[in-house]
Design a protein around this motif. Structure first.
Motif, PDB file in Angstrom:
ATOM      1  N   UNK A   5       7.107 -12.051 -11.262  1.00 58.03           N
ATOM      2  CA  UNK A   5       8.471 -12.322 -10.808  1.00 58.03           C
ATOM      3  C   UNK A   5       8.625 -12.312  -9.301  1.00 58.03           C
ATOM      4  N   UNK A   6       7.618 -11.860  -8.564  1.00 58.12           N
ATOM      5  CA  UNK A   6       7.780 -11.671  -7.123  1.00 58.12           C
ATOM      6  C   UNK A   6       6.550 -12.154  -6.372  1.00 58.12           C
ATOM      7  N   UNK A   7       6.788 -12.420  -5.082  1.00 57.45           N
ATOM      8  CA  UNK A   7       5.718 -12.711  -4.123  1.00 57.45           C
ATOM      9  C   UNK A   7       5.731 -11.593  -3.098  1.00 57.45           C
ATOM     10  N   UNK A   8       4.626 -10.862  -2.988  1.00 58.48           N
ATOM     11  CA  UNK A   8       4.527  -9.710  -2.100  1.00 58.48           C
ATOM     12  C   UNK A   8       3.663 -10.072  -0.895  1.00 58.48           C
ATOM     13  N   UNK A   9       4.251  -9.981   0.302  1.00 57.90           N
ATOM     14  CA  UNK A   9       3.542 -10.245   1.563  1.00 57.90           C
ATOM     15  C   UNK A   9       3.316  -8.901   2.233  1.00 57.90           C
ATOM     16  N   UNK A  10       2.077  -8.508   2.364  1.00 60.77           N
ATOM     17  CA  UNK A  10       1.743  -7.145   2.763  1.00 60.77           C
ATOM     18  C   UNK A  10       1.014  -7.130   4.103  1.00 60.77           C
ATOM     19  N   UNK A  11       1.472  -6.244   4.970  1.00 62.35           N
ATOM     20  CA  UNK A  11       0.754  -5.939   6.206  1.00 62.35           C
ATOM     21  C   UNK A  11      -0.100  -4.708   5.951  1.00 62.35           C
ATOM     22  N   UNK A  12      -1.401  -4.900   5.971  1.00 63.19           N
ATOM     23  CA  UNK A  12      -2.316  -3.828   5.599  1.00 63.19           C
ATOM     24  C   UNK A  12      -3.239  -3.509   6.771  1.00 63.19           C
ATOM     25  N   UNK A  13      -3.411  -2.215   7.014  1.00 63.76           N
ATOM     26  CA  UNK A  13      -4.317  -1.746   8.069  1.00 63.76           C
ATOM     27  C   UNK A  13      -5.689  -1.529   7.445  1.00 63.76           C
ATOM     28  N   UNK A  14      -6.612  -2.449   7.703  1.00 64.42           N
ATOM     29  CA  UNK A  14      -7.947  -2.354   7.129  1.00 64.42           C
ATOM     30  C   UNK A  14      -8.813  -1.308   7.824  1.00 64.42           C
ATOM     31  N   UNK A  15      -8.344  -0.766   8.917  1.00 62.92           N
ATOM     32  CA  UNK A  15      -9.094   0.294   9.614  1.00 62.92           C
ATOM     33  C   UNK A  15      -8.788   1.649   8.980  1.00 62.92           C
ATOM     34  N   UNK A  16      -7.491   1.930   8.816  1.00 56.30           N
ATOM     35  CA  UNK A  16      -7.067   3.204   8.232  1.00 56.30           C
ATOM     36  C   UNK A  16      -6.872   3.109   6.719  1.00 56.30           C
ATOM     37  N   UNK A  17      -7.039   1.894   6.145  1.00 57.02           N
ATOM     38  CA  UNK A  17      -6.874   1.678   4.705  1.00 57.02           C
ATOM     39  C   UNK A  17      -5.511   2.167   4.230  1.00 57.02           C
ATOM     40  N   UNK A  51      -1.231   0.684   3.695  1.00 55.02           N
ATOM     41  CA  UNK A  51      -0.263  -0.416   3.683  1.00 55.02           C
ATOM     42  C   UNK A  51       0.910  -0.034   4.578  1.00 55.02           C
ATOM     43  N   UNK A  52       1.215  -0.862   5.559  1.00 57.05           N
ATOM     44  CA  UNK A  52       2.249  -0.553   6.534  1.00 57.05           C
ATOM     45  C   UNK A  52       3.593  -1.177   6.188  1.00 57.05           C
ATOM     46  N   UNK A  53       3.580  -2.347   5.553  1.00 55.54           N
ATOM     47  CA  UNK A  53       4.861  -3.014   5.264  1.00 55.54           C
ATOM     48  C   UNK A  53       4.668  -4.007   4.124  1.00 55.54           C
ATOM     49  N   UNK A  54       5.695  -4.121   3.266  1.00 62.02           N
ATOM     50  CA  UNK A  54       5.675  -5.072   2.159  1.00 62.02           C
ATOM     51  C   UNK A  54       6.985  -5.852   2.167  1.00 62.02           C
ATOM     52  N   UNK A  55       6.890  -7.158   2.153  1.00 62.90           N
ATOM     53  CA  UNK A  55       8.047  -8.034   2.023  1.00 62.90           C
ATOM     54  C   UNK A  55       8.041  -8.633   0.623  1.00 62.90           C
ATOM     55  N   UNK A  56       9.099  -8.390  -0.116  1.00 60.84           N
ATOM     56  CA  UNK A  56       9.188  -8.844  -1.505  1.00 60.84           C
ATOM     57  C   UNK A  56      10.131 -10.042  -1.588  1.00 60.84           C
TER      58      UNK A  56
END
Length: 287
Positions: A130-142, A144-149
């Motif tokens: 039902x949704x599209x999730x756009x995620x800002x992820x920090x691959x250094x610290x592993x 998730x910083x922000x999610x846009x739904x």
């Protein structure tokens, strides 16, 4: 010609015939090269080919412009390529999904988001029922910083094509992009257009991630065309399942240039050249 000169001339001819006989084996004969037939030998009906009659090898309107690939040494700097990193990121984001609101998980994609100031930003995009999730992820610290739904039943247009800029713009970008729009009635304000940190836009724009050719796994995860096809099908199903009152039920897919309204582009040039929107190993600083 004197008698002596005639003798020398015959001697040279005999010498050349002896060399030819030595180079030819018994039972073989030399084949004379066949010259291509000229216009007179082909017949009067055959005419020489004109330059205008030749067909071009490629159609210039169908040539796809691609970004220059990054060499393998620079690819190692991306933290997303570390073993197990992308799998851990997808697992972390899945744990934050709301099953009632988002539905079941469908697929995960690694793309680069292009904002209204032409800045690239590394993103993980999850496609749910039902949704599209756009995620800002920090691959250094592993983390998730922000999610846009974005609800899939709100998406009304999907545009794909090459990037374009205003006529007097100094900025540029190669390759193709994908723009997803979900509110055609709301236009961005003047302040939002000129604010580089504004996120109040009824659309998002994506392009291919630089690690597209790192391996077969990332080639599938970064494929923009396959992401567009799956997103279109999922949005159509969401419109049929839960239509929005006052909106046309369905998604319109358009192939057209994607406009980015920037004119100078100094900020994006510095950021994109140094890959500031990606998690990279940037080396040691200090002495």
């Amino acid at each position: 010609m004197s008698a002596r000169e005639q003798g020398d001339f015959k001697f040279v001819e005999l010498g050349e015939e002896a060399v030819e006989q030595q180079s030819t084996k018994p039972g073989e004969r030399l084949e004379e090269p066949v010259e291509p037939a000229g216009p007179a030998e082909r017949g009067s009906d055959t005419q020489p080919e004109k330059p205008s009659d030749r067909k071009p090898l490629t159609n210039p309107h169908t040539v796809r412009v691609k970004r220059e690939p990054i060499d393998k040494h620079k690819l190692k700097r991306f933290f997303v390529l570390r073993p197990g990193t992308i799998e851990q990121a997808i697992e972390d984001i899945q744990s934050m999904m709301d099953e009632k609101e988002d539905g079941s998980f469908q697929s995960a994609w690694l793309l680069a988001e292009v904002d209204h100031w032409n800045n690239e930003k590394e993103r993980i995009v999850l496609l749910a029922e039902n949704s599209l999730l756009i995620c800002k992820y920090d691959f250094i610290m592993l983390s998730c910083e922000h999610i846009q739904r974005i609800p899939l039943n709100c998406i009304d247009r999907i545009c794909h094509g090459e990037f374009t800029f205003p006529q007097k713009s100094l900025d540029k970008r190669e390759g193709e992009g994908l723009r997803i729009l979900w509110d055609r009635l709301r236009e961005p304000t003047f302040l939002s257009r000129w604010n580089p940190f504004s996120g109040d836009f009824p659309f998002c724009t994506f392009t291919e991630h630089p690690v597209l050719e790192a391996s077969d796994k990332f080639t599938k995860m970064c494929a923009l065309d396959q992401f567009r096809d799956q997103l279109t099908q999922a949005a159509q199903r969401a419109h049929e399942k839960k239509p929005v009152p006052g909106k046309a039920n369905g998604v319109l897919v358009l192939k057209q240039p994607i406009l980015i309204e920037t004119y100078v582009g100094l900020m994006s040039f510095i950021g994109n050249q140094n890959k500031l929107g990606y998690c990279l190993a940037r080396g040691n600083m200090g002495f």
